[in-house]
Each structure stands twice: as C-alpha cells, then as structure tokens.
Design an enzyme around this catalytic site. Structure first.
Site, PDB file in Angstrom:
ATOM      1  N   HIS A 361     -21.887  15.596  26.444  1.00 30.83           N
ATOM      2  CA  HIS A 361     -21.477  16.733  27.321  1.00 30.83           C
ATOM      3  C   HIS A 361     -22.905  17.353  27.654  1.00 30.83           C
ATOM      4  O   HIS A 361     -23.325  17.543  28.845  1.00 30.83           O
ATOM      5  CB  HIS A 361     -21.191  18.002  26.456  1.00 30.83           C
ATOM      6  CG  HIS A 361     -20.594  19.101  27.241  1.00 30.83           C
ATOM      7  ND1 HIS A 361     -21.161  20.178  27.321  1.00 30.83           N
ATOM      8  CD2 HIS A 361     -19.390  18.957  28.078  1.00 30.83           C
ATOM      9  CE1 HIS A 361     -20.463  21.120  28.278  1.00 30.83           C
ATOM     10  NE2 HIS A 361     -19.423  20.444  28.571  1.00 30.83           N
ATOM     11  N   CYS A 362     -24.187  16.932  26.805  1.00 29.17           N
ATOM     12  CA  CYS A 362     -25.594  17.326  27.292  1.00 29.17           C
ATOM     13  C   CYS A 362     -25.970  16.490  28.501  1.00 29.17           C
ATOM     14  O   CYS A 362     -26.939  17.179  29.199  1.00 29.17           O
ATOM     15  CB  CYS A 362     -26.351  17.225  26.239  1.00 29.17           C
ATOM     16  SG  CYS A 362     -26.066  18.163  24.744  1.00 29.17           S
ATOM     17  N   VAL A 363     -25.445  15.355  28.633  1.00 32.14           N
ATOM     18  CA  VAL A 363     -26.137  14.543  29.764  1.00 32.14           C
ATOM     19  C   VAL A 363     -25.254  14.199  30.966  1.00 32.14           C
ATOM     20  O   VAL A 363     -25.397  13.445  32.007  1.00 32.14           O
ATOM     21  CB  VAL A 363     -26.355  13.014  29.059  1.00 32.14           C
ATOM     22  CG1 VAL A 363     -27.430  13.204  27.992  1.00 32.14           C
ATOM     23  CG2 VAL A 363     -25.196  12.238  28.497  1.00 32.14           C
TER      24      VAL A 363
END
Length: 370
Positions: A361-363
């Site tokens: 989700h972060c990337v």
C-alpha cells in the site's frame, strides 16, 4: 542499511508550495473543497501509480532487490488494470525490465524514493463526475528524509490525470488517510497532529481541514505512536476499511513489540466506534507473522515491516504480501478472500520493501474512475 523507519537526515529544501504554479495547474479554493469527497479504494479505478525511485543513497545494497519487488507489484496490478510507473530517465531501461510492458505507461521524472502513497496526489471526486487531486505538501515525514523531487510529484500526477489541483494548508501523507467512501475516516493523531508537520494546529483545526478536503463527516482518531518509525505511525499499517461499517485492525501478538500495546488500544477504540451513519463498526483483526522467513532483509532489522494489513485493493484483485510463514500467510489470505468477495487475492514476496519499513500500500496509489 538506513531504513524508512530510521530517522534519515538527508535534508533538502521543499519546493512543494510552488509546484502547482510550475505545472500550470488549475486551483480549487478552500471554499470549493467541500463539494469533493475521497472514494473508497475498492471503487472502480482508472489506473494505479508506482514510483520506481529506489536509490543507493537510501537503500544501499538493497536497491536492486527493491526494484525487483516493485516490478513484481507492477506486473501483478497490470494484470487487472493500467499502471503508470514514474522513473528516472537514467533508469528507464531497468524499470521496463522489471515492470514489463503489458498495461504499463512510463513517465520519466526525478524521484527521491519509492513511497507513492505518500508523495502522490490524493484523489477526490464530486457528484458531477469531476476529478480533483489534493496535495498535502509532503515534507519528508516531518523533515526526516530528502524530498526535493518527491514534494513536487503530487502536482505532476494531478496534471497527468487532468484533475483539478487542490492544495491544502496541512502537511501530511496519503498513508495517513483511510476512508470508507461514505463520510468516515480513520487517522492517527501521531502522524497528523504533530509539530514536525503541522506546528500550531489544534486537533479541531486539523480535523476540520481533513473533513473539508476529503468530504468526511466523521474521523475516528487512533493515537498511533510518535517517533518509532519515520511516518509517526501511518494508519495504513494499523486500520483499514473493507466496506462501510467493516474495518480491519492490525493486532500485533508479539508482546515484545512496541506495537503490541499500541494495536490493543487501537482495537479497543475501533470496537467501540461508530461510523458517520451511526453504525457500530464490525472489526476483524489481522496479525503480522510471528515466524517470517529468514533473509538478509530481516536479519538484525527490528524495523522489518511484516504487516499483512498494508495490502492494496484494485479492480478485481487484492495485492497482498506473504512472508514465508505458511500459517500466517494463509490466515491473511483467507480473511482477505472473505472481506473482498469477487476479487482474487494475489500474494507477493515484498521482503526488500518491508526491510525499509513499508509495504504494498505504501508504494502504490490509485486514480478513481469517473
């Protein structure tokens, strides 16, 4: 290696406030912002975004491994929907080799790192079908990492998407935002009500601005924890909405982890919370693996982010991590299958990215279909 959860001090001057002017973007004033709302991630998406920006100055010996992991994520998403990959001109060939060509568009730009969720645009829509993009003025998670180029990317994304650019006065990141698309948000106080981002702002002022910009009627505040990771505890590692009235909470069962008590407190808050429509939340728990595979990525690395909750919902699929703990991997997969019927759960090895304190989700980031 210096990880995302280590306080890096590669400081640079933020040029974000001038980004809109440099890209010639139309502005939405604060008075116009109230008509917009952020849709749930599970709504139909136009495309996803990835920043292929790993560099040796941050990732050291892991750079190539991170690039390979980004490629696996890009290919998995591209099997279901278009993906735009941002990359440096000098690394275009590497990006194409790792990410492939099917359903992929490449955009050359300067980048500092890979965290697309935090540096990209935060898309909103209105009832007339217009697309907007909110810029929360990325400042390197409170000045902890170089961000000269990443601070400008939200404006670049907004222009490419043809979205109406909206610049908030708040400083924050997309990983600090979780919404159900029906007026309820979940946020951590530690990442928003923090002097390293928003000095002088009260909780009430922060909440009012977030509600206006994201079309929220209620925010469920979790305390989070300051100073333990570079993000100051983004919500996307602690709580997610699977549907209106249905939440997933990270529950760290390792009593030696600082997150053990944090996640227990969050779970208590969520179980007693109601959404904007007055519904008591149905809360599922998702626990990190206690026996992840051993590798160079987690050896002597207490910041290794082995969290299943940092998954990404796309058209027809959920892209999620696996960590080599068969029992825990399967439990996470089974819960996601239950929570997202009609979507295929695709689990990937993203250990290199987890070594830097982040996840899928972060990337990634997404633009809603309108």
């Amino acid at each position: 290696m210096p990880t995302r959860r280590t306080f890096l001090q590669h400081m640079s001057v933020v040029a974000g406030l001038g980004a809109a002017a440099s890209f010639g973007l139309p502005f939405a004033s604060a008075s116009e912002a109230g008509r917009w709302f952020m849709p749930d991630e599970g709504e139909q998406q136009q495309r996803a975004y990835i920043a292929f920006g790993a560099q040796d100055a941050i990732w050291e010996d892991f750079t190539e491994d991170v690039q390979a992991a980004l490629g696996r994520i890009a290919r998995a998403i591209a099997a279901y929907q278009p993906v735009t990959v941002f990359c440096r001109a000098s690394e275009r060939d590497i990006a194409e080799e790792e990410c492939g060509s099917h359903n992929i568009t490449y955009v050359e730009t300067e980048l500092d790192d890979i965290w697309m969720r935090d540096i990209g645009a935060n898309f909103v829509v209105d009832d007339d079908g217009a697309l907007g993009a909110v810029d929360f003025n990325f400042n390197g998670w409170g000045g902890k990492q170089q961000h000269r180029y990443d601070a400008k990317l939200a404006a670049r994304v907004a222009k490419l998407a043809g979205a109406q650019y909206q610049q908030s006065e708040l400083v924050g990141e997309g990983g600090g935002i979780e919404v159900d698309g029906h007026g309820t948000g979940i946020m951590t106080e530690s990442s928003w009500i923090n002097s390293n981002r928003n000095p002088g702002w009260s909780k009430a002022q922060v909440e009012a601005e977030l509600k206006e910009r994201l079309g929220l009627r209620k925010i469920i505040w979790l305390p989070g924890i300051k100073g333990k990771d570079i993000t100051d505890a983004h919500v996307d590692f602690y709580a997610r909405f699977a549907a209106p009235g249905v939440a997933v909470a990270n529950l760290d069962n390792d009593p030696d982890s600082y997150d053990h008590e944090v996640t227990l407190k969050h779970l208590e808050i969520l179980r007693n919370a109601t959404d904007a429509d007055g519904r008591k939340l149905q809360v599922h728990t998702m626990s990190p693996p206690l026996k992840p595979r051993r590798s160079k990525f987690n050896e002597d690395n207490p910041d290794f982010a082995a969290g299943y909750i940092n998954y990404f919902v796309i058209n027809g699929a959920v892209i999620a991590p696996q960590f080599g703990d068969r029992s825990a991997d399967e439990q996470a997969r089974a819960l996601l299958v239950k929570l997202y019927p009609g979507r295929k759960v695709v689990q990937l090895d993203i250990d290199a990215i987890a070594a830097g304190g982040g996840g899928i989700h972060c990337v990634t980031n997404q633009c809603p279909a309108i």
